[in-house]
Write a protein that holds these residues in place. Sequence first.
Motif, PDB file in Angstrom:
ATOM      1  N   ALA A 174       0.830  -1.203   0.000  1.00 39.57           N
ATOM      2  CA  ALA A 174       0.000   0.000   0.000  1.00 39.57           C
ATOM      3  C   ALA A 174       0.865   1.254   0.000  1.00 39.57           C
ATOM      4  N   SER A 175       1.964   1.216   0.744  1.00 43.05           N
ATOM      5  CA  SER A 175       2.868   2.368   0.791  1.00 43.05           C
ATOM      6  C   SER A 175       3.535   2.595  -0.561  1.00 43.05           C
ATOM      7  N   ALA A 176       3.905   1.511  -1.249  1.00 44.02           N
ATOM      8  CA  ALA A 176       4.500   1.642  -2.584  1.00 44.02           C
ATOM      9  C   ALA A 176       3.519   2.282  -3.558  1.00 44.02           C
ATOM     10  N   MET A 177       2.243   1.881  -3.455  1.00 46.24           N
ATOM     11  CA  MET A 177       1.222   2.481  -4.321  1.00 46.24           C
ATOM     12  C   MET A 177       1.079   3.973  -4.043  1.00 46.24           C
ATOM     13  N   GLU A 178       1.163   4.332  -2.754  1.00 45.72           N
ATOM     14  CA  GLU A 178       1.073   5.754  -2.392  1.00 45.72           C
ATOM     15  C   GLU A 178       2.262   6.512  -2.947  1.00 45.72           C
ATOM     16  N   LYS A 179       3.454   5.946  -2.872  1.00 49.31           N
ATOM     17  CA  LYS A 179       4.652   6.605  -3.395  1.00 49.31           C
ATOM     18  C   LYS A 179       4.581   6.770  -4.906  1.00 49.31           C
ATOM     19  N   LEU A 180       3.923   5.814  -5.577  1.00 48.21           N
ATOM     20  CA  LEU A 180       3.761   5.890  -7.028  1.00 48.21           C
ATOM     21  C   LEU A 180       2.577   6.777  -7.427  1.00 48.21           C
ATOM     22  N   LYS A 181       1.881   7.321  -6.427  1.00 50.30           N
ATOM     23  CA  LYS A 181       0.718   8.187  -6.655  1.00 50.30           C
ATOM     24  C   LYS A 181      -0.342   7.473  -7.505  1.00 50.30           C
ATOM     25  N   VAL A 182      -0.585   6.218  -7.147  1.00 45.69           N
ATOM     26  CA  VAL A 182      -1.551   5.408  -7.883  1.00 45.69           C
ATOM     27  C   VAL A 182      -2.968   5.769  -7.449  1.00 45.69           C
ATOM     28  N   ASP A 183      -3.839   5.976  -8.415  1.00 44.05           N
ATOM     29  CA  ASP A 183      -5.263   6.170  -8.147  1.00 44.05           C
ATOM     30  C   ASP A 183      -5.913   4.783  -8.099  1.00 44.05           C
ATOM     31  N   ILE A 184      -6.171   4.295  -6.878  1.00 43.16           N
ATOM     32  CA  ILE A 184      -6.684   2.934  -6.723  1.00 43.16           C
ATOM     33  C   ILE A 184      -8.001   2.752  -7.473  1.00 43.16           C
ATOM     34  N   SER A 185      -8.871   3.760  -7.430  1.00 48.35           N
ATOM     35  CA  SER A 185     -10.162   3.638  -8.104  1.00 48.35           C
ATOM     36  C   SER A 185      -9.986   3.462  -9.609  1.00 48.35           C
ATOM     37  N   GLU A 186      -8.934   4.065 -10.184  1.00 51.48           N
ATOM     38  CA  GLU A 186      -8.687   3.897 -11.613  1.00 51.48           C
ATOM     39  C   GLU A 186      -8.169   2.495 -11.920  1.00 51.48           C
ATOM     40  N   THR A 187      -7.326   1.944 -11.030  1.00 51.33           N
ATOM     41  CA  THR A 187      -6.820   0.582 -11.273  1.00 51.33           C
ATOM     42  C   THR A 187      -7.953  -0.423 -11.270  1.00 51.33           C
ATOM     43  N   GLU A 188      -9.032  -0.110 -10.540  1.00 50.47           N
ATOM     44  CA  GLU A 188     -10.150  -1.048 -10.476  1.00 50.47           C
ATOM     45  C   GLU A 188     -10.859  -1.202 -11.813  1.00 50.47           C
ATOM     46  N   ASP A 189     -10.655  -0.215 -12.721  1.00 48.40           N
ATOM     47  CA  ASP A 189     -11.207  -0.356 -14.066  1.00 48.40           C
ATOM     48  C   ASP A 189     -10.499  -1.466 -14.837  1.00 48.40           C
ATOM     49  N   TYR A 190      -9.278  -1.792 -14.412  1.00 49.06           N
ATOM     50  CA  TYR A 190      -8.471  -2.800 -15.096  1.00 49.06           C
ATOM     51  C   TYR A 190      -8.327  -4.082 -14.266  1.00 49.06           C
ATOM     52  N   GLU A 191      -9.034  -4.138 -13.167  1.00 52.60           N
ATOM     53  CA  GLU A 191      -8.755  -5.190 -12.195  1.00 52.60           C
ATOM     54  C   GLU A 191      -9.203  -6.569 -12.661  1.00 52.60           C
ATOM     55  N   SER A 192      -8.428  -7.565 -12.229  1.00 53.81           N
ATOM     56  CA  SER A 192      -8.829  -8.962 -12.347  1.00 53.81           C
ATOM     57  C   SER A 192      -9.466  -9.357 -11.021  1.00 53.81           C
ATOM     58  N   PRO A 193     -10.194 -10.476 -10.978  1.00 55.24           N
ATOM     59  CA  PRO A 193     -10.788 -10.892  -9.697  1.00 55.24           C
ATOM     60  C   PRO A 193      -9.752 -11.072  -8.596  1.00 55.24           C
ATOM     61  N   ILE A 194      -8.569 -11.606  -8.941  1.00 60.95           N
ATOM     62  CA  ILE A 194      -7.527 -11.813  -7.939  1.00 60.95           C
ATOM     63  C   ILE A 194      -7.018 -10.473  -7.412  1.00 60.95           C
ATOM     64  N   TYR A 195      -6.827  -9.506  -8.311  1.00 63.05           N
ATOM     65  CA  TYR A 195      -6.392  -8.177  -7.873  1.00 63.05           C
ATOM     66  C   TYR A 195      -7.434  -7.565  -6.950  1.00 63.05           C
ATOM     67  N   ASN A 196      -8.690  -7.752  -7.291  1.00 64.12           N
ATOM     68  CA  ASN A 196      -9.783  -7.223  -6.487  1.00 64.12           C
ATOM     69  C   ASN A 196      -9.724  -7.778  -5.068  1.00 64.12           C
ATOM     70  N   LEU A 197      -9.553  -9.105  -4.943  1.00 67.66           N
ATOM     71  CA  LEU A 197      -9.456  -9.723  -3.629  1.00 67.66           C
ATOM     72  C   LEU A 197      -8.234  -9.225  -2.866  1.00 67.66           C
ATOM     73  N   MET A 198      -7.107  -9.091  -3.575  1.00 63.55           N
ATOM     74  CA  MET A 198      -5.879  -8.645  -2.926  1.00 63.55           C
ATOM     75  C   MET A 198      -6.030  -7.220  -2.389  1.00 63.55           C
ATOM     76  N   ILE A 199      -6.599  -6.339  -3.204  1.00 62.18           N
ATOM     77  CA  ILE A 199      -6.791  -4.954  -2.769  1.00 62.18           C
ATOM     78  C   ILE A 199      -7.714  -4.892  -1.570  1.00 62.18           C
ATOM     79  N   ASP A 200      -8.753  -5.715  -1.564  1.00 67.02           N
ATOM     80  CA  ASP A 200      -9.670  -5.749  -0.425  1.00 67.02           C
ATOM     81  C   ASP A 200      -8.943  -6.186   0.849  1.00 67.02           C
ATOM     82  N   MET A 201      -8.089  -7.192   0.740  1.00 68.69           N
ATOM     83  CA  MET A 201      -7.346  -7.682   1.906  1.00 68.69           C
ATOM     84  C   MET A 201      -6.353  -6.632   2.403  1.00 68.69           C
ATOM     85  N   ILE A 202      -5.664  -5.987   1.458  1.00 70.02           N
ATOM     86  CA  ILE A 202      -4.721  -4.928   1.846  1.00 70.02           C
ATOM     87  C   ILE A 202      -5.456  -3.785   2.530  1.00 70.02           C
TER      88      ILE A 202
END
Length: 430
Positions: free
Chosen positions: A182-210
């Motif tokens: 999560a900290s790496a994503m913050e450092k990369l200035k990632v917009d999590i809501s935008e990544t969800e447009d490209y998400e796979s089910p596994i990514y979705n589960l991982m983001i939820d757990m994080i």
Amino acid sequence: MKIGIIGGTDGLGKTLVYYFRDEFEVTITARDHEKGRRVADELNVDYIESNTQLAGMSDMLIVSVPINLTTSVIKEVAPFMKKGSVMIDVTSIKEEPLKAMQEYLPENVEYIPTHPVFGPRTMEVDNHVIVLTAPEKGEWYKKVYDYLASKNMRIIETTAEHHDFMMSIVQVLTHFSFISTASAMEKLKVDISETEDYESPIYNLMIDMIARITSQNPYLTYYIQSMNNNGSKVRNAFSEAVNELKDAIESEDSDKFVEIAIKATKNMGDTQNALGRSDKAISALSHEYSLLFDSVGKEMALKHIYSGKVHIGVLEKVDGKTATLDNGTELRIANIHILSDEEFYQWKLENITQKHAIISCIFSENVTPNIIVETLENVEDIVSVVLTDIYQGPQIDEGYKSLTFEVNALSKEAIDNVKNILTGFGGVLR
């Protein structure tokens, strides 16, 4: 039995109040007395300002305070514990609380260091793990064990040292890696809501757990890291693994990367079981979304999984995260349970004032009343239909008979449907 909970206004301590209050006499304490009294009133339990006074009056005293305060609270209340009572702590570190109990508690007080391996958002304890690390098993131990077993909990008995090593993997390593991601994503200035447009089910589960881990009290996660005696070793191993993998990629050493990946995979054990569980999770999420999309325009019952409130209405629209009812209610899909037809019907029985009607109808004397009753009982929202009278007399033409039905229903529309069916059978309403 009198149960005292030190720290019963927040987190796991507050959750324990819900579990115990219907079976035992529960009293809580808190650092904030105003909040403590308010929460006690809300939960219908007693409140007392003094930890030591609570210790003196409790058959079972549960210490549910932040990890860094557990030892000091044990030391504070130990001399005041009632003879023949038991002390239990519920922190996720066991070595330090055990040492404190051994050092400060009188010999006539039993102690059972425990770790319920679930969070305060857990609504049911069935099949959840609880770890018991008591070095000696006294009279209280069997009572506690049997009670937990009666709740269908998965009980692990081990030493405090082994528990803390296991938790260094289950909590320290996973929390550290998740927060690092999560900290790496913050450092990369990632917009999590935008990544969800490209998400796979596994990514979705991982983001939820994080997100679940990072949304916890950061002081709690810090003390889980800093107070586990195995923490430094585990974090160093993680850092070493990250650097080793990074070096293999940056040096374009594909063989080294594959070697690391294969060794790691073999160490994961039963990967087929892991694939099965994750497939189930993905399938459950997909099924729920599909069910919602297919139900647009239909009446739905959506239960909020945390508040328990059931929202009724026609499902107006569904987007990626939200379900909207025609009454304007918007609910996050992740936080709702869709009631089945049976669950919805049961909810109506328990929460809707029933409509009552007595309906008389004239039929040919050849009609079979039982068939009519069975048909009416299958009408939607009909609770019961009872044939109360069969009449043939001066007011009824020859060759006919009057049937009277007592009907209970969940809506006026259901009563109207009954009347329509009766006339459809050839009856004439009286």
